[in-house]
Design a protein around this motif. Structure first.
Motif, short mmCIF file in Angstrom:
data_model
loop_
_atom_site.label_atom_id
_atom_site.label_comp_id
_atom_site.label_asym_id
_atom_site.label_seq_id
_atom_site.Cartn_x
_atom_site.Cartn_y
_atom_site.Cartn_z
N UNK A 169 0.83 -1.21 0.00
CA UNK A 169 0.00 0.00 0.00
C UNK A 169 0.87 1.26 0.00
N UNK A 170 1.98 1.20 0.69
CA UNK A 170 2.91 2.33 0.66
C UNK A 170 3.41 2.56 -0.76
N UNK A 171 3.80 1.49 -1.43
CA UNK A 171 4.27 1.60 -2.82
C UNK A 171 3.15 2.11 -3.73
N UNK A 172 1.90 1.70 -3.48
CA UNK A 172 0.77 2.20 -4.27
C UNK A 172 0.62 3.71 -4.11
N UNK A 173 0.82 4.20 -2.91
CA UNK A 173 0.73 5.66 -2.68
C UNK A 173 1.87 6.39 -3.39
N UNK A 220 1.38 5.04 -15.68
CA UNK A 220 1.70 3.81 -14.95
C UNK A 220 1.67 2.66 -15.94
N UNK A 221 2.78 1.95 -16.07
CA UNK A 221 2.90 0.84 -17.02
C UNK A 221 2.62 -0.49 -16.33
N UNK A 222 3.21 -0.70 -15.16
CA UNK A 222 2.96 -1.90 -14.36
C UNK A 222 2.62 -1.46 -12.96
N UNK A 223 1.43 -1.86 -12.50
CA UNK A 223 0.97 -1.52 -11.16
C UNK A 223 1.84 -2.20 -10.11
N UNK A 224 1.69 -1.77 -8.88
CA UNK A 224 2.46 -2.31 -7.78
C UNK A 224 2.25 -3.81 -7.65
#
Length: 137
Positions: free
Chosen positions: A42-46, A59-63
């Motif tokens: 979730x931190x990386x998603x933020x 965004x090419x590849x999501x977390x």
């Protein structure tokens, strides 16, 4: 701002291609932050949301939980592009960002190269060597 993109603590740039660079950031003591309770992904998603909020960034590849580890610690990673104009270049830039938590600290490692060179065997080998070379002490 907890998700501010600070100046890297360490930055290495190729002398042949200033867009080919690697950066290392030591951002947070996770025991003192909300980040400790929300987890690495979730931190990386933020972080990903903050980076792609730039005009023209995609965004090419999501977390995801990446195949990469840093000193045997799991990483979360995402891939995005920035328009080259953000860096004074006419070539778009690919950015692979890795997040790793170690001893209650969150580290961010970024690798960038021009989109046309990013997936080349040489570029990917450089990225993999850098990621595998880290040791926490």
């Amino acid at each position: 701002n907890r998700f501010d993109t600070a100046t890297p603590d360490v930055k290495i740039t190729s002398p042949d291609n200033f867009m080919n660079s690697f950066s290392f950031l030591n951002h947070y003591e996770t025991s003192d932050e909300l980040l400790a309770s929300i987890g690495l992904n979730e931190t990386a998603e933020r972080y990903a949301d903050a980076f792609i909020s730039n005009s023209g960034s995609i965004l090419i590849e999501d977390v995801n939980n990446s195949k990469y580890t840093i000193d045997e610690s799991p990483t979360a990673t995402f891939l995005f592009t920035d328009p080259g104009s953000m860096y004074g270049s006419n070539k778009d830039i690919g950015n692979q960002f890795f997040m790793v938590e170690y001893n209650d600290k969150l580290y961010a490692v970024g690798y960038k190269n021009t989109v046309d060179n990013f997936d080349s065997p040489q570029s990917q080998e450089i990225m993999e060597r850098i990621i595998s070379s880290f040791r926490f002490s």
